[in-house]
Write an enzyme that holds these catalytic residues in place. Structure first.
Site, short mmCIF file in Angstrom:
data_model
loop_
_atom_site.label_atom_id
_atom_site.label_comp_id
_atom_site.label_asym_id
_atom_site.label_seq_id
_atom_site.Cartn_x
_atom_site.Cartn_y
_atom_site.Cartn_z
N ALA A 219 0.82 -1.14 0.09
CA ALA A 219 0.09 -0.07 0.19
C ALA A 219 0.75 1.09 0.00
O ALA A 219 2.06 1.23 0.39
CB ALA A 219 -0.79 -0.01 1.15
N LYS A 220 0.56 2.30 -0.19
CA LYS A 220 1.16 3.55 -0.22
C LYS A 220 0.10 4.67 -0.05
O LYS A 220 -0.96 4.71 -0.54
CB LYS A 220 1.88 3.82 -1.34
CG LYS A 220 3.03 4.72 -0.96
CD LYS A 220 3.95 3.92 -0.25
CE LYS A 220 5.42 4.77 -0.09
NZ LYS A 220 6.53 3.74 0.27
#
Ligand code: GLU
Length: 422
Positions: free
Chosen positions: A111-112
Site C-alpha cells: 500500500a502507499k
C-alpha cells in the site's frame, strides 16, 4: 497486454508496470493474475481543508491511499508528503511495496499513501492539522489488521504519532499497531529509525562479498541525507568504507580523501544544509551521481538515474535506498556496463521489515532489544540477498529481474491458492 485508459497512468506507474510486464513474460505468469497485479485493488482520492495558522485562511489539499494487493494479509506502506504526490506515483509505490513484502516473506500486501504538499512550507501545527484530517479521511481503510501506514518522504515519527492518536481517539482506546515507525514511548520499535539504512548497508556488504571487493577503504557516495542516506553513510563509515560524498536536496559535498562524518553530521544539524561547508568540493545532486566511487547509494527520490546520465555512472555497486531512482532504460545501460545494481525492492526493504517487527511487538505487547531487532533484520536481509543473487546468477539476469521474479511468483502462488470469489 492492451492497457485501457487508467486514472493512475503516469510515468512512474508505467515504470512499475513495465517491470512487472518484463517479469511476467519471463516466468510465464498466468494472464488473469498478471492483469490483476497491474492495477491497485483499492484506491482512495480525497480532497480536504485545513486551517492555516492565522485561523482565517483555509487551504484545500489532495490526499491518497492505495492498496495494491489484499491477498497476503493486511496492506503495508508509507505515507509521503511531497508536491509530486499523485495517484500514479502512489500506485507505483504501492506495487513496489507488494514485491518488497513478498521478497522478505512478510505477511503483507503493498500500500502507499500521501498528501500533495511541500511539508517545508507549513508550520508544525499546520502539519498536525493536515495529518489529523488526512487520517480521518482515510480512517475506514486503515487499522492494524487492515492497512498499516509508516513514514516515507516528508513524514516522520511525529507524523505517525498524530495518526496513531487520531485513530485511537476514534476507536476509544489506544491502538499502537495502526502505524509503524512510531516513537518508542507509544509502541515503536528500537532500531526502526535506522532500519532502512542498515538494510541498504547489509546489501552493500553482501554485494562486496559476492564481487570480491573490500568494503574497507571502498569509496562511497550517498545522494540524500535523510533517515536512509544519513544512516547508510554512518554505518558504511563504521565498517571502514571511505564516504567521499553526501548531499541533501540543496546539493552536496565531495572529498576524494573521505569526509569526516562526525563533522558532517554536526554541521548539517546546525546549518540544515551543506552550503558553505569548508575544505571540500561542492557538487550538485546530478554531479554526485557521476563521481568516481566503488559504491553509490541514491537515497533521495525517484527518477535520478536515467538514459541521460546512466552511461556516466562510475560506481561498481549501486544500492537503491530510494524507491524508483533508476529508470528501465538506465537499468539496461548499467547492466551492459557491468554495474551491480541492488534494486530498491531488496535494498531498502529493511524499513518495512522492522516495521513488521514493530507490528508484531505491538500485537504481543512484548518488546525486543535493539540487538534482537538488528540481528533478525540482518539475518533476513542476508537470506533474501543470497536467494536473489543465487537466482540471478543461475539465470544470467540482473538482481532487479531476479527480485521481481521471486516477489511476483510468491504473490501469484498465493492468488492461485485462494482462487476467485465467488
Ligand atoms: N516507506 C517505507 C518504504 O518505502 C517503509 C514502509 C513501511 O515501513 O511500511 O519501504
Amino acid at each position: 497486454m492492451a492497457t485501457p485508459k487508467l486514472e493512475w497512468d503516469t510515468t512512474m506507474y508505467r515504470l512499475a508496470v513495465a517491470q512487472l510486464d518484463k517479469t511476467a513474460a519471463l516466468i510465464e505468469l498466468d494472464d488473469n493474475i498478471w492483469e490483476r497485479l497491474r492495477t491497485p485493488q483499492r484506491a482512495l482520492v480525497v480532497s480536504f481543508p485545513f486551517r492555516r495558522d492565522n485561523y482565517v485562511e483555509v487551504d484545500t489539499v489532495f490526499g491518497y491511499r492505495v492498496q495494491h494487493l489484499l491477498t497476503m494479509g493486511p496492506t503495508k506502506g508509507g505515507i509521503r508528503y511531497d508536491v509530486g504526490v499523485d495517484l500514479g506515483e502512489t500506485t507505483a509505490l504501492a506495487m513496489w511495496m507488494t514485491w518488497k513484502c513478498a521478497i522478505m516473506g512478510l505477511p503483507f500486501g503493498g500500500a502507499k499513501g500521501g498528501v500533495r504538499i511541500d511539508p517545508r512550507g507549513f508550520s508544525e501545527q499546520e502539519l498536525q492539522r493536515i495529518t489529523r484530517r488526512y487520517t480521518s479521511e482515510i480512517i475506514d481503510m486503515i487499522g492494524p489488521d487492515r492497512d498499516i501506514p509508516a513514514p516515507d518522504l516528508g513524514t516522520n515519527e511525529q507524523t505517525m504519532s498524530w495518526i496513531m492518536d487520531t485513530y485511537s481517539q476514534q476507536k476509544g482506546h489506544a491502538v499502537p499497531g495502526v502505524v509503524t515507525g512510531k516513537p518508542i514511548e507509544i509502541g515503536g520499535s528500537l532500531g526502526r529509525r535506522e532500519a532502512t539504512g542498515r538494510g541498504v548497508v547489509t546489501c552493500v556488504v553482501e554485494s562486496c562479498r559476492q564481487l570480491g571487493l573490500a568494503i574497507d577503504g571502498a569509496r562511497v557516495a550517498v545522494q540524500g541525507y535523510g533517515q536512509v542516506g544519513g544512516t547508510a553513510a554512518k554505518l558504511a563509515g563504521e565498517l571502514g568504507a571511505r564516504v567521499v560524498a553526501v548531499s541533501d536536496l540543496h546539493g552536496g559535498i565531495h572529498d576524494p580523501g573521505g569526509l569526516d562524518l562526525g563533522k558532517v553530521e554536526a554541521w548539517h544539524r546546525e546549518h540544515g544544509s551543506f552550503r558553505d561547508y569548508p575544505g571540500v568540493d561542492h557538487v550538485t545532486n546530478g554531479e554526485l551521481l557521476e563521481l568516481p566511487c566503488e559504491i553509490l547509494i541514491p537515497a533521495a527520490i525517484q527518477n535520478q538515474i536515467t538514459h541521460e546520465n546512466a552511461d556516466r555512472i562510475r560506481c561498481r555497486i549501486l544500492a537503491e535506498g530510494a524507491n524508483g531512482p533508476t529508470t528501465l532504460e538506465a537499468d539496461e545501460i548499467l547492466w551492459k556496463k557491468g554495474v551491480h545494481v541492488v534494486p530498491d525492492i531488496l535494498a531498502n526493504a529493511g524499513g518495512v521489515t522492522v516495521s513488521y517487527f514493530e507490528w508484531v511487538q505491538d500485537a504481543q505487547q512484548f518488546f525486543w532489544t535493539e540487538e534482537e531487532v538488528n540481528g533478525r533484520l540482518i539475518q533476513i536481509m542476508q537470506r533474501a540477498y543470497q536467494d536473489i543473487a543465487g537466482l540471478a546468477g543461475s539465470r544470467g539476469i540482473d538482481l532487479r529481474t531476479a527480485a521481481m521474479m521471486r516477489g511476483v511468483r510468491r504473490v501469484a502462488e498465493a492468488k492461485r491458492r485462494r482462487g476467485v470469489f465467488p
